[in-house]
Scaffold this motif. Structure first.
Motif, mmCIF file in Angstrom:
data_model
loop_
_atom_site.group_PDB
_atom_site.id
_atom_site.type_symbol
_atom_site.label_atom_id
_atom_site.label_comp_id
_atom_site.label_asym_id
_atom_site.label_seq_id
_atom_site.Cartn_x
_atom_site.Cartn_y
_atom_site.Cartn_z
ATOM 1 N N VAL A 32 0.820 -1.118 -0.058
ATOM 2 C CA VAL A 32 0.078 0.007 0.022
ATOM 3 C C VAL A 32 0.877 1.241 -0.154
ATOM 4 O O VAL A 32 1.949 1.414 0.706
ATOM 5 N N LYS A 33 0.442 2.333 -0.752
ATOM 6 C CA LYS A 33 1.558 3.413 -1.111
ATOM 7 C C LYS A 33 1.528 4.583 -0.069
ATOM 8 O O LYS A 33 2.105 5.441 0.062
ATOM 9 N N ASN A 34 0.112 4.592 0.605
ATOM 10 C CA ASN A 34 -0.521 5.761 1.134
ATOM 11 C C ASN A 34 -0.526 5.410 2.684
ATOM 12 O O ASN A 34 -1.230 4.510 2.999
ATOM 13 N N LYS A 35 0.209 6.161 3.511
ATOM 14 C CA LYS A 35 0.210 5.582 5.128
ATOM 15 C C LYS A 35 -1.363 5.697 5.636
ATOM 16 O O LYS A 35 -1.744 4.799 6.262
ATOM 17 N N SER A 36 -2.049 6.586 5.210
ATOM 18 C CA SER A 36 -3.534 6.880 5.681
ATOM 19 C C SER A 36 -4.258 5.757 5.309
ATOM 20 O O SER A 36 -5.213 5.392 5.852
ATOM 21 N N GLU A 37 -4.136 5.276 4.127
ATOM 22 C CA GLU A 37 -4.842 4.279 3.440
ATOM 23 C C GLU A 37 -4.672 2.938 4.281
ATOM 24 O O GLU A 37 -5.468 2.183 4.649
ATOM 25 N N LEU A 38 -3.215 2.796 4.608
ATOM 26 C CA LEU A 38 -2.810 1.644 5.385
ATOM 27 C C LEU A 38 -3.380 1.516 6.583
ATOM 28 O O LEU A 38 -3.919 0.473 7.121
ATOM 29 N N GLU A 39 -3.519 2.674 7.288
ATOM 30 C CA GLU A 39 -4.044 2.945 8.804
ATOM 31 C C GLU A 39 -5.524 2.572 8.731
ATOM 32 O O GLU A 39 -5.801 1.800 9.660
ATOM 33 N N LYS A 40 -6.232 2.757 7.538
ATOM 34 C CA LYS A 40 -7.746 2.540 7.573
ATOM 35 C C LYS A 40 -8.063 1.191 7.411
ATOM 36 O O LYS A 40 -8.770 0.327 7.951
ATOM 37 N N ILE A 41 -6.836 0.260 6.615
ATOM 38 C CA ILE A 41 -6.931 -1.071 6.516
ATOM 39 C C ILE A 41 -6.765 -1.547 8.020
ATOM 40 O O ILE A 41 -7.415 -2.689 8.109
ATOM 41 N N ILE A 42 -5.690 -1.471 8.556
ATOM 42 C CA ILE A 42 -5.356 -1.919 9.775
ATOM 43 C C ILE A 42 -6.555 -1.716 10.948
ATOM 44 O O ILE A 42 -6.613 -2.516 11.649
ATOM 45 N N LYS A 43 -7.435 -0.666 10.721
ATOM 46 C CA LYS A 43 -8.695 -0.606 11.553
ATOM 47 C C LYS A 43 -9.522 -1.768 11.530
ATOM 48 O O LYS A 43 -10.138 -1.802 12.452
#
Length: 96
Positions: free
Chosen positions: A53-64
């Motif tokens: 995943v290239k975007n940290k905020s996108e990855l944070e949403k996934i991890i949630k």
């Protein structure tokens, strides 16, 4: 690209109660192409996930959505890096 470093915050028997749900979460992320590799740390104090995943905020949403996160079983450290060299088998990682 990110290395996701999970560290358990609770006893393993609590973690094991949600392990199948966590595996289902991982499988879904593999199917979406978000995760490339994952596994347990040794000793079993957590795990590591390699994500493209290239975007940290996108990855944070996934991890949630990870049951381990939802149930507060693990802390998550996100380490961003840019691969500059890989094996031939992983060459796709650095091709943009």
């Amino acid at each position: 690209m990110f290395i996701i470093n999970l560290t358990y915050k609770t006893e393993l028997d609590c973690v094991d109660q949600f392990l199948n749900d966590h595996i289902e979460f991982l499988n879904a992320q593999y199917e979406l192409g978000h995760f490339l590799a994952s596994g347990r740390k040794i000793p079993r104090t957590g795990g590591v996930i390699l994500s493209n995943v290239k975007n940290k905020s996108e990855l944070e949403k996934i991890i949630k959505r990870d049951p381990f996160k939802i149930n507060e079983l693990a802390d998550y450290e996100l380490i961003e890096f840019v691969p500059s060299k890989t094996s031939e088998e992983l060459k796709f990682l650095i091709e943009e």
